[in-house]
Write a protein that holds these residues in place. Structure first.
Motif, PDB file in Angstrom:
ATOM      1  N   LEU A  54      15.757 -79.860 -48.031  1.00 38.85           N
ATOM      2  CA  LEU A  54      16.320 -78.517 -48.077  1.00 38.85           C
ATOM      3  C   LEU A  54      15.260 -77.495 -48.497  1.00 38.85           C
ATOM      4  CD1 LEU A  54      19.828 -79.227 -49.674  1.00 38.85           C
ATOM      5  CD2 LEU A  54      19.288 -78.879 -47.254  1.00 38.85           C
ATOM      6  N   LYS A  55      14.368 -77.910 -49.399  1.00 41.49           N
ATOM      7  CA  LYS A  55      13.288 -77.018 -49.834  1.00 41.49           C
ATOM      8  C   LYS A  55      12.306 -76.739 -48.700  1.00 41.49           C
ATOM      9  CE  LYS A  55      12.698 -77.681 -54.829  1.00 41.49           C
ATOM     10  NZ  LYS A  55      11.867 -78.345 -55.866  1.00 41.49           N
ATOM     11  N   ASN A  56      12.027 -77.772 -47.912  1.00 34.93           N
ATOM     12  CA  ASN A  56      10.975 -77.659 -46.896  1.00 34.93           C
ATOM     13  C   ASN A  56      11.499 -77.330 -45.507  1.00 34.93           C
ATOM     14  OD1 ASN A  56       8.666 -78.331 -48.583  1.00 34.93           O
ATOM     15  ND2 ASN A  56       9.619 -80.327 -48.784  1.00 34.93           N
ATOM     16  N   GLY A  57      12.831 -77.154 -45.401  1.00 33.96           N
ATOM     17  CA  GLY A  57      13.434 -76.902 -44.095  1.00 33.96           C
ATOM     18  C   GLY A  57      12.891 -75.677 -43.383  1.00 33.96           C
ATOM     19  N   ILE A  58      12.408 -74.686 -44.146  1.00 34.28           N
ATOM     20  CA  ILE A  58      11.897 -73.469 -43.504  1.00 34.28           C
ATOM     21  C   ILE A  58      10.636 -73.745 -42.687  1.00 34.28           C
ATOM     22  CG2 ILE A  58      12.894 -71.876 -45.184  1.00 34.28           C
ATOM     23  CD1 ILE A  58      10.156 -71.571 -46.459  1.00 34.28           C
ATOM     24  N   LYS A  62      12.176 -77.063 -34.517  1.00 34.12           N
ATOM     25  CA  LYS A  62      13.564 -76.955 -34.052  1.00 34.12           C
ATOM     26  C   LYS A  62      14.232 -78.316 -34.010  1.00 34.12           C
ATOM     27  CE  LYS A  62      13.876 -72.689 -31.398  1.00 34.12           C
ATOM     28  NZ  LYS A  62      14.163 -72.070 -30.089  1.00 34.12           N
ATOM     29  N   THR A  63      13.506 -79.323 -33.548  1.00 36.01           N
ATOM     30  CA  THR A  63      14.057 -80.680 -33.467  1.00 36.01           C
ATOM     31  C   THR A  63      14.381 -81.220 -34.850  1.00 36.01           C
ATOM     32  OG1 THR A  63      12.783 -81.094 -31.473  1.00 36.01           O
ATOM     33  CG2 THR A  63      13.642 -83.024 -32.608  1.00 36.01           C
ATOM     34  N   GLU A  64      13.448 -81.028 -35.788  1.00 35.76           N
ATOM     35  CA  GLU A  64      13.663 -81.503 -37.161  1.00 35.76           C
ATOM     36  C   GLU A  64      14.842 -80.775 -37.814  1.00 35.76           C
ATOM     37  OE1 GLU A  64       9.156 -82.743 -38.601  1.00 35.76           O
ATOM     38  OE2 GLU A  64       9.701 -80.628 -38.499  1.00 35.76           O
ATOM     39  N   ASN A  69      20.402 -80.658 -39.676  1.00 38.03           N
ATOM     40  CA  ASN A  69      21.742 -80.066 -39.589  1.00 38.03           C
ATOM     41  C   ASN A  69      22.800 -81.160 -39.420  1.00 38.03           C
ATOM     42  OD1 ASN A  69      23.808 -78.204 -39.380  1.00 38.03           O
ATOM     43  ND2 ASN A  69      22.952 -77.113 -37.642  1.00 38.03           N
ATOM     44  N   ILE A  70      22.511 -82.125 -38.559  1.00 38.36           N
ATOM     45  CA  ILE A  70      23.440 -83.243 -38.340  1.00 38.36           C
ATOM     46  C   ILE A  70      23.580 -84.078 -39.619  1.00 38.36           C
ATOM     47  CG2 ILE A  70      23.782 -85.414 -37.080  1.00 38.36           C
ATOM     48  CD1 ILE A  70      22.323 -83.979 -34.688  1.00 38.36           C
ATOM     49  N   GLU A  71      22.421 -84.398 -40.230  1.00 35.35           N
ATOM     50  CA  GLU A  71      22.431 -85.203 -41.458  1.00 35.35           C
ATOM     51  C   GLU A  71      23.199 -84.485 -42.572  1.00 35.35           C
ATOM     52  OE1 GLU A  71      19.316 -87.198 -44.705  1.00 35.35           O
ATOM     53  OE2 GLU A  71      18.527 -86.028 -43.023  1.00 35.35           O
ATOM     54  N   TYR A  72      22.955 -83.184 -42.711  1.00 33.61           N
ATOM     55  CA  TYR A  72      23.601 -82.427 -43.785  1.00 33.61           C
ATOM     56  C   TYR A  72      25.098 -82.255 -43.525  1.00 33.61           C
ATOM     57  CZ  TYR A  72      24.387 -78.984 -47.426  1.00 33.61           C
ATOM     58  OH  TYR A  72      24.875 -78.339 -48.538  1.00 33.61           O
ATOM     59  N   THR A  73      25.469 -82.056 -42.266  1.00 35.80           N
ATOM     60  CA  THR A  73      26.891 -81.951 -41.919  1.00 35.80           C
ATOM     61  C   THR A  73      27.622 -83.234 -42.291  1.00 35.80           C
ATOM     62  OG1 THR A  73      26.454 -80.385 -40.118  1.00 35.80           O
ATOM     63  CG2 THR A  73      28.542 -81.571 -40.030  1.00 35.80           C
ATOM     64  N   ILE A 102      19.134 -72.304 -44.754  1.00 40.16           N
ATOM     65  CA  ILE A 102      17.758 -72.768 -44.572  1.00 40.16           C
ATOM     66  C   ILE A 102      16.859 -71.608 -44.173  1.00 40.16           C
ATOM     67  CG2 ILE A 102      16.240 -74.193 -43.126  1.00 40.16           C
ATOM     68  CD1 ILE A 102      17.673 -75.897 -45.074  1.00 40.16           C
ATOM     69  N   LEU A 103      17.305 -70.821 -43.204  1.00 35.50           N
ATOM     70  CA  LEU A 103      16.531 -69.669 -42.728  1.00 35.50           C
ATOM     71  C   LEU A 103      17.391 -68.421 -42.827  1.00 35.50           C
ATOM     72  CD1 LEU A 103      15.076 -71.305 -39.483  1.00 35.50           C
ATOM     73  CD2 LEU A 103      13.821 -70.888 -41.595  1.00 35.50           C
ATOM     74  N   HIS A 104      16.822 -67.369 -43.389  1.00 37.66           N
ATOM     75  CA  HIS A 104      17.565 -66.103 -43.462  1.00 37.66           C
ATOM     76  C   HIS A 104      16.600 -64.977 -43.114  1.00 37.66           C
ATOM     77  CE1 HIS A 104      20.716 -63.357 -44.474  1.00 37.66           C
ATOM     78  NE2 HIS A 104      19.939 -62.726 -45.343  1.00 37.66           N
ATOM     79  N   GLN A 105      16.639 -64.550 -41.854  1.00 40.86           N
ATOM     80  CA  GLN A 105      15.738 -63.512 -41.364  1.00 40.86           C
ATOM     81  C   GLN A 105      16.549 -62.466 -40.593  1.00 40.86           C
ATOM     82  OE1 GLN A 105      12.907 -65.694 -38.992  1.00 40.86           O
ATOM     83  NE2 GLN A 105      12.341 -67.035 -40.686  1.00 40.86           N
ATOM     84  N   PRO A 106      17.404 -61.714 -41.317  1.00 39.30           N
ATOM     85  CA  PRO A 106      18.257 -60.742 -40.611  1.00 39.30           C
ATOM     86  C   PRO A 106      17.461 -59.685 -39.863  1.00 39.30           C
ATOM     87  CG  PRO A 106      18.352 -60.433 -43.008  1.00 39.30           C
ATOM     88  CD  PRO A 106      17.640 -61.717 -42.768  1.00 39.30           C
ATOM     89  N   GLU A 107      16.239 -59.388 -40.364  1.00 34.15           N
ATOM     90  CA  GLU A 107      15.413 -58.395 -39.673  1.00 34.15           C
ATOM     91  C   GLU A 107      15.024 -58.876 -38.274  1.00 34.15           C
ATOM     92  OE1 GLU A 107      12.638 -61.122 -41.917  1.00 34.15           O
ATOM     93  OE2 GLU A 107      14.576 -60.174 -42.284  1.00 34.15           O
ATOM     94  N   ASN A 108      15.077 -60.208 -38.071  1.00 36.51           N
ATOM     95  CA  ASN A 108      14.803 -60.790 -36.753  1.00 36.51           C
ATOM     96  C   ASN A 108      16.094 -61.201 -36.041  1.00 36.51           C
ATOM     97  OD1 ASN A 108      11.982 -60.607 -37.195  1.00 36.51           O
ATOM     98  ND2 ASN A 108      12.012 -62.489 -38.389  1.00 36.51           N
ATOM     99  N   GLY A 109      17.225 -60.758 -36.594  1.00 33.62           N
ATOM    100  CA  GLY A 109      18.516 -61.077 -35.983  1.00 33.62           C
ATOM    101  C   GLY A 109      18.878 -62.541 -36.086  1.00 33.62           C
ATOM    102  N   PHE A 110      18.469 -63.181 -37.211  1.00 36.42           N
ATOM    103  CA  PHE A 110      18.633 -64.627 -37.300  1.00 36.42           C
ATOM    104  C   PHE A 110      18.973 -65.077 -38.718  1.00 36.42           C
ATOM    105  CE2 PHE A 110      16.906 -68.975 -37.660  1.00 36.42           C
ATOM    106  CZ  PHE A 110      17.576 -69.570 -36.612  1.00 36.42           C
ATOM    107  N   THR A 111      19.957 -65.977 -38.817  1.00 40.91           N
ATOM    108  CA  THR A 111      20.248 -66.652 -40.083  1.00 40.91           C
ATOM    109  C   THR A 111      20.784 -68.038 -39.754  1.00 40.91           C
ATOM    110  OG1 THR A 111      21.405 -66.485 -42.216  1.00 40.91           O
ATOM    111  CG2 THR A 111      22.614 -65.737 -40.282  1.00 40.91           C
ATOM    112  N   LEU A 112      20.411 -69.040 -40.534  1.00 39.25           N
ATOM    113  CA  LEU A 112      20.857 -70.413 -40.258  1.00 39.25           C
ATOM    114  C   LEU A 112      21.395 -71.058 -41.525  1.00 39.25           C
ATOM    115  CD1 LEU A 112      21.112 -73.012 -38.513  1.00 39.25           C
ATOM    116  CD2 LEU A 112      18.770 -73.570 -39.228  1.00 39.25           C
ATOM    117  N   GLN A 113      22.679 -71.407 -41.477  1.00 36.17           N
ATOM    118  CA  GLN A 113      23.298 -72.225 -42.517  1.00 36.17           C
ATOM    119  C   GLN A 113      23.624 -73.582 -41.894  1.00 36.17           C
ATOM    120  OE1 GLN A 113      24.308 -68.804 -42.151  1.00 36.17           O
ATOM    121  NE2 GLN A 113      22.762 -68.566 -43.746  1.00 36.17           N
ATOM    122  N   ILE A 114      23.021 -74.639 -42.412  1.00 35.43           N
ATOM    123  CA  ILE A 114      23.304 -75.968 -41.883  1.00 35.43           C
ATOM    124  C   ILE A 114      24.576 -76.521 -42.530  1.00 35.43           C
ATOM    125  CG2 ILE A 114      20.894 -76.455 -41.306  1.00 35.43           C
ATOM    126  CD1 ILE A 114      20.734 -78.170 -43.853  1.00 35.43           C
TER     127      ILE A 114
END
Length: 353
Positions: A54-58, A62-64, A69-73, A102-114
């Motif tokens: 979780l610390k290194n997810g950033i 994409k594959t990793e 995401n699958i493992e965490y779900t 994991i990723l929160h970049q709203p300035e790039n129109g992107f956020t990812l919650q696994i």
């Protein structure tokens, strides 16, 4: 016809990586006024291996990230299922889960919650409401913070609501609308340095208290661009990893001095938001247990009445509020405020599986 009672579970994983918070909550609405009761709750710690991922997810490809995401779900689904079984919970209206950012970049129109994949509903065998942030970013918002609508609905007796978690964030009413934003990193930085002593966190802030403030570092932190920006604004772990830690690491001073300086930085930034304000300030989140940090915050807020609530509210307020966000989604009612996130309009966000 909408119900007046909702039996739900709220699930939250924060950036401080202390584990998954689960709260079994009953909500009741009468004459447009919401009330709640928290029943069973728990924090389930992560394995060291999962914390590392979780610390290194950033930095993952994409594959990793897809594999994580699958493992965490699967992990989250099993944690929720075990919580339901252990507490013999039945007749749930929904499980309302934030997932893990994991990723929160709203300035790039992107956020990812696994942890928000449809499979979570199959694993838990319950209706799951999740992925609350993505729609807001699509509407031009920060996708954060989402808790303020819960502050407005459930904690309106307080003038200000401050959360001290991985980051500090605040919400309050201004000109008859809710304002909220992230203030600064908190436990994402303090825990990083506590870990270097082999500790999960700085117990009561004792390590920080033993250090000295480095004036040059203190000044450099306080002049970072983020603090000069107007709200709405939000922070992700990227800010800590790419901006804050490199500054701290560039100083050849003791870890105690870094922690002392950063604690003062947190307190000053909170103080600047509430300068010359009066009223009642509710503080929740894991940072409440850092007694030295609370002492320093109070130092900057001499005219504010600081209130620290009961243990359940301190520890599970965010899980409680994500439970409410899920219920509001079920009712197709607004659960994200444009005044807070900067989106084009208020909306009802989240996916239902």
């Amino acid at each position: 016809m909408f119900k007046h009672n909702y039996n739900v579970i709220g699930v939250m994983s924060g950036t401080s990586l202390d584990g998954v918070d689960l709260a079994h909550v009953n909500f009741e609405i009468n004459n447009n006024k919401w009330s709640y009761q928290i029943f069973e709750c728990a924090t389930i710690s992560y394995s060291n291996e999962m914390i590392s991922k979780l610390k290194n997810g950033i930095h993952f490809s994409k594959t990793e990230l897809s594999e994580l995401n699958i493992e965490y779900t699967n992990l989250l689904g099993n944690i929720i299922s075990e919580f339901i079984a252990k507490n013999n919970l039945s007749n749930l209206d929904a499980v309302c889960s934030h997932g893990h950012t994991i990723l929160h970049q709203p300035e790039n129109g992107f956020t990812l919650q696994i942890g928000n994949l449809p499979e979570i509903a199959k694993i838990t065998n319950e209706k799951v409401i999740c992925n609350f942030r993505v729609q807001d970013v699509l509407f031009g918002g920060q996708g954060a913070p989402l808790v303020p609508i819960g502050d407005k609905i459930l904690f309106s007796e307080f003038d200000y609501c401050l959360n001290l978690g991985g980051f500090s964030n605040i919400s309050f009413e201004k000109n008859n609308e809710r304002i909220a934003f992230d203030i600064s990193p908190v436990n994402t930085v303090l825990n990083f340095y506590a870990n270097t002593f082999g500790l999960e966190y700085d117990n009561k802030g004792k390590i920080s208290e033993s250090g000295n403030i480095n004036a040059a570092l203190f000044d450099e932190l306080n002049t970072l661009d983020f603090y000069q920006k107007a709200y709405p604004k939000s922070l992700g772990f990227e800010f800590v990893k790419e901006t804050v830690l490199p500054i701290l690491e560039s100083y050849s001073i003791s870890t105690e001095d870094k922690m002392r300086t950063f604690t003062e930085h947190i307190a000053l930034q909170i103080g600047k938001i509430l300068q010359q304000k009066t009223g009642r300030l509710l503080i929740t989140g894991g940072g409440v247990y850092n007694e030295f940090l609370i002492e320093r915050i109070k130092n900057y807020l001499p005219t504010i009445d600081v209130i620290i609530p009961d243990e359940e509210t301190i520890q599970f307020k965010e899980a409680l509020i994500f439970a409410l966000l899920g219920v509001l989604k079920l009712r197709n009612e607004i659960n994200v405020l444009a005044s807070v996130t900067g989106a084009t309009h208020n909306h009802s966000s989240g996916e239902v599986f």
